[in-house]
Design a protein around this motif. Sequence first.
Motif, PDB file in Angstrom:
ATOM      1  N   UNK A  45       0.864  -1.356  -0.194  1.00  0.00           N
ATOM      2  CA  UNK A  45       0.205   0.123  -0.156  1.00  0.00           C
ATOM      3  C   UNK A  45       0.905   1.267   0.139  1.00  0.00           C
ATOM      4  N   UNK A  46       2.319   1.317   0.691  1.00  0.00           N
ATOM      5  CA  UNK A  46       2.927   2.594   0.558  1.00  0.00           C
ATOM      6  C   UNK A  46       3.946   2.332  -0.332  1.00  0.00           C
ATOM      7  N   UNK A  47       4.312   1.107  -0.853  1.00  0.00           N
ATOM      8  CA  UNK A  47       5.536   1.049  -1.920  1.00  0.00           C
ATOM      9  C   UNK A  47       6.868   1.120  -1.334  1.00  0.00           C
ATOM     10  N   UNK A  48       6.822   1.280   0.053  1.00  0.00           N
ATOM     11  CA  UNK A  48       8.044   1.197   1.016  1.00  0.00           C
ATOM     12  C   UNK A  48       8.030   0.040   1.836  1.00  0.00           C
ATOM     13  N   UNK A  49       9.301  -0.151   2.142  1.00  0.00           N
ATOM     14  CA  UNK A  49       9.878  -1.570   3.216  1.00  0.00           C
ATOM     15  C   UNK A  49       9.503  -1.255   4.397  1.00  0.00           C
ATOM     16  N   UNK A  50       9.406  -2.314   5.342  1.00  0.00           N
ATOM     17  CA  UNK A  50       8.893  -2.288   6.601  1.00  0.00           C
ATOM     18  C   UNK A  50      10.035  -1.454   7.421  1.00  0.00           C
ATOM     19  N   UNK A  51      11.245  -1.671   7.244  1.00  0.00           N
ATOM     20  CA  UNK A  51      12.293  -0.939   7.741  1.00  0.00           C
ATOM     21  C   UNK A  51      12.025   0.475   7.513  1.00  0.00           C
ATOM     22  N   UNK A  52      11.852   1.004   6.401  1.00  0.00           N
ATOM     23  CA  UNK A  52      11.412   2.309   6.178  1.00  0.00           C
ATOM     24  C   UNK A  52      10.512   3.006   7.025  1.00  0.00           C
ATOM     25  N   UNK A  53       9.382   2.171   7.212  1.00  0.00           N
ATOM     26  CA  UNK A  53       8.279   2.541   8.103  1.00  0.00           C
ATOM     27  C   UNK A  53       8.616   2.423   9.498  1.00  0.00           C
ATOM     28  N   UNK A  54       9.458   1.614  10.009  1.00  0.00           N
ATOM     29  CA  UNK A  54      10.112   1.554  11.339  1.00  0.00           C
ATOM     30  C   UNK A  54      10.774   2.827  11.631  1.00  0.00           C
ATOM     31  N   UNK A  80      12.275 -12.750  22.545  1.00  0.00           N
ATOM     32  CA  UNK A  80      10.745 -12.592  23.009  1.00  0.00           C
ATOM     33  C   UNK A  80      10.398 -11.169  22.894  1.00  0.00           C
ATOM     34  N   UNK A  81      10.898 -10.169  22.775  1.00  0.00           N
ATOM     35  CA  UNK A  81      10.438  -8.905  22.246  1.00  0.00           C
ATOM     36  C   UNK A  81      10.301  -8.332  21.121  1.00  0.00           C
ATOM     37  N   UNK A  82      10.586  -9.382  19.930  1.00  0.00           N
ATOM     38  CA  UNK A  82      10.623  -9.114  18.671  1.00  0.00           C
ATOM     39  C   UNK A  82       9.079  -8.881  18.367  1.00  0.00           C
ATOM     40  N   UNK A  83       8.503  -9.978  18.731  1.00  0.00           N
ATOM     41  CA  UNK A  83       6.847  -9.955  18.126  1.00  0.00           C
ATOM     42  C   UNK A  83       6.009  -8.635  18.612  1.00  0.00           C
ATOM     43  N   UNK A  84       6.088  -8.663  20.115  1.00  0.00           N
ATOM     44  CA  UNK A  84       5.509  -7.454  20.504  1.00  0.00           C
ATOM     45  C   UNK A  84       5.948  -6.187  19.891  1.00  0.00           C
ATOM     46  N   UNK A  85       7.301  -5.842  19.569  1.00  0.00           N
ATOM     47  CA  UNK A  85       7.497  -4.757  18.790  1.00  0.00           C
ATOM     48  C   UNK A  85       7.108  -4.875  17.354  1.00  0.00           C
ATOM     49  N   UNK A  86       6.819  -5.892  16.628  1.00  0.00           N
ATOM     50  CA  UNK A  86       6.370  -5.967  15.371  1.00  0.00           C
ATOM     51  C   UNK A  86       4.780  -5.628  15.398  1.00  0.00           C
ATOM     52  N   UNK A  87       4.149  -6.353  16.330  1.00  0.00           N
ATOM     53  CA  UNK A  87       2.672  -6.027  16.269  1.00  0.00           C
ATOM     54  C   UNK A  87       2.465  -4.529  16.896  1.00  0.00           C
ATOM     55  N   UNK A  88       3.199  -4.035  17.661  1.00  0.00           N
ATOM     56  CA  UNK A  88       2.882  -2.761  18.083  1.00  0.00           C
ATOM     57  C   UNK A  88       3.387  -1.730  16.905  1.00  0.00           C
ATOM     58  N   UNK A  89       4.393  -2.041  16.215  1.00  0.00           N
ATOM     59  CA  UNK A  89       4.752  -0.949  15.351  1.00  0.00           C
ATOM     60  C   UNK A  89       3.826  -0.889  13.998  1.00  0.00           C
ATOM     61  N   UNK A  90       3.299  -2.065  13.662  1.00  0.00           N
ATOM     62  CA  UNK A  90       2.336  -2.337  12.783  1.00  0.00           C
ATOM     63  C   UNK A  90       1.137  -1.585  12.793  1.00  0.00           C
ATOM     64  N   UNK A  91       0.412  -1.596  14.173  1.00  0.00           N
ATOM     65  CA  UNK A  91      -0.616  -1.004  14.631  1.00  0.00           C
ATOM     66  C   UNK A  91      -0.289   0.717  14.470  1.00  0.00           C
ATOM     67  N   UNK A  92       0.913   0.950  14.696  1.00  0.00           N
ATOM     68  CA  UNK A  92       1.098   2.376  14.659  1.00  0.00           C
ATOM     69  C   UNK A  92       0.971   2.995  13.204  1.00  0.00           C
ATOM     70  N   UNK A  93       1.773   1.956  12.602  1.00  0.00           N
ATOM     71  CA  UNK A  93       1.981   2.420  11.031  1.00  0.00           C
ATOM     72  C   UNK A  93       0.622   2.464   9.952  1.00  0.00           C
ATOM     73  N   UNK A  94      -0.125   1.273  10.536  1.00  0.00           N
ATOM     74  CA  UNK A  94      -1.252   1.219   9.608  1.00  0.00           C
ATOM     75  C   UNK A  94      -2.716   2.006  10.278  1.00  0.00           C
ATOM     76  N   UNK A  95      -2.523   2.454  11.080  1.00  0.00           N
ATOM     77  CA  UNK A  95      -3.418   3.662  11.624  1.00  0.00           C
ATOM     78  C   UNK A  95      -3.341   4.880  11.584  1.00  0.00           C
ATOM     79  N   UNK A  96      -2.036   5.244  10.867  1.00  0.00           N
ATOM     80  CA  UNK A  96      -1.952   6.897  10.715  1.00  0.00           C
ATOM     81  C   UNK A  96      -1.772   7.216   9.220  1.00  0.00           C
ATOM     82  N   UNK A  97      -1.405   8.459   8.974  1.00  0.00           N
ATOM     83  CA  UNK A  97      -1.458   8.842   7.506  1.00  0.00           C
ATOM     84  C   UNK A  97      -0.178   8.381   6.894  1.00  0.00           C
ATOM     85  N   UNK A  98       0.687   7.477   7.601  1.00  0.00           N
ATOM     86  CA  UNK A  98       1.815   7.052   7.012  1.00  0.00           C
ATOM     87  C   UNK A  98       1.199   5.867   5.924  1.00  0.00           C
TER      88      UNK A  98
END
Length: 450
Positions: free
Chosen positions: A89-98, A393-411
């Motif tokens: 949807x953005x044409x950008x990579x996930x690290x670019x979003x992070x 153990x911390x990676x999947x909470x990080x992934x879920x949280x950042x995806x929530x952030x990225x996919x609910x904003x004007x990004x």
Amino acid sequence: MADTTGPPTGNFTHTEAPSDIDNNASPRKSSWKYIGPGIVVAATGVGAGDLVATLIAGSNFGYTLLWAAIIGCLVKISLAEAAGRWHLSTGRTLFDGWASLGRWTTWFFVVYVVVWGFVYGAAAMSSSALPLQALFPDVMDLKSWAIACGLVGLVFVWFNKYAVFEKVMTVLVGVMFVVTVYLAIRVTPNLGDAFAGLLPVLPDEKDSVLNTLGLIGGVGGTITLAAYGYWVNAKGWTNTGWMKVMRLDNRVAYITTGIFVVAMLFVGAELLHSANVAIASGDKGLVQLSDILEAEYGAATAKFFLIGFFATSFTSLIGVWHGVSLMFADFVARYRDQGESVGGATGAEVASGERERSWPFRAYLLWLTFPPIVLLFQGQPFRLVILYGVLGAAFLPFLAGTLLWLLNTSRTPREWRNGMLSNAMLVLAGLLFLVLCVKQIWDQPWSEFF
């Protein structure tokens, strides 16, 4: 709501260009002929450790936690779909979003891939070596097999682009599928008990809630879920026209994962639980299972299982060698360009295949292969193993949280932002993995660390 431009530590550092994203791209018809990245993520995500955990769950609780294994697949579908949707949807990579969320994401990622890659490399090589040594006990010792597996993975990923990589992964997934389904049929599952296991009931055991959450969280993948978007791009899918195809592909991935997991739970419930047989946790538990299978069904079935065990372990090895190296190459490209180049952090760049030939991609391949060989001979350093467990153990909470952030904003373009279901599943995933993360951190022997 966030802007789409800003300083390096804030939001995106370059304006959106037509080459980045085409929201008017003609939708591709959802078709089985396009399936590929989903097979790769399923193969990489289901490792020997997942099979052992499911076997032990079946051994301890019979079919009681079948529902938990299925929920685990649904949770991972939501995470992988969100990662793929971001890329398309953005044409950008996930690290670019992070990176748009602040420098803290960069530091977390760098520490994670350095420490995690070092320890995982040794674990993946050992896991792939175990079935080979069991199949060919007089050829080499375990360490030599492990080194050989690492070097074969290195050479294969180094000299082949995504298209060949996907074909080989598909063949190995076929082997995994045939072996696990054959075993599930061979042990003659009690279908009445299995259907009863679809009801959400907790075992009457100590720590049953945590055991259940652990099974849900352990079904198929950690960082490989984040790599899914990169494999989607590497396949050549770079815009929203591929969205329906990606969603079908993702569902196939976790239906396949679900079949693997349910099949192994059947084996654990019928072969181990009914006979009150216990196996060790970790990859050696699968070698024990091969001995049990040989005693019960003969040498041919045991060897067939060991071939499937190798396919399971080796797909995880080469999947990480490729997928995480691709992510590392993307991190270096964005860090080097600091967003000044429009093409430097886009899915189109991944699709071009340039990343797979870049020095950061190959440097991380070498990091996954050669430094971990030291651990094969000296054992895993205590403090490093603790950090590995905590970061993992911390990676999947990080992934879920950042995806929530990225996919609910004007990004994210409005049309492709999260709906209620996506948000609910990502929140569920985040809370689940946060609980497991806290438990993992709590269980570490910190008194011995300092």
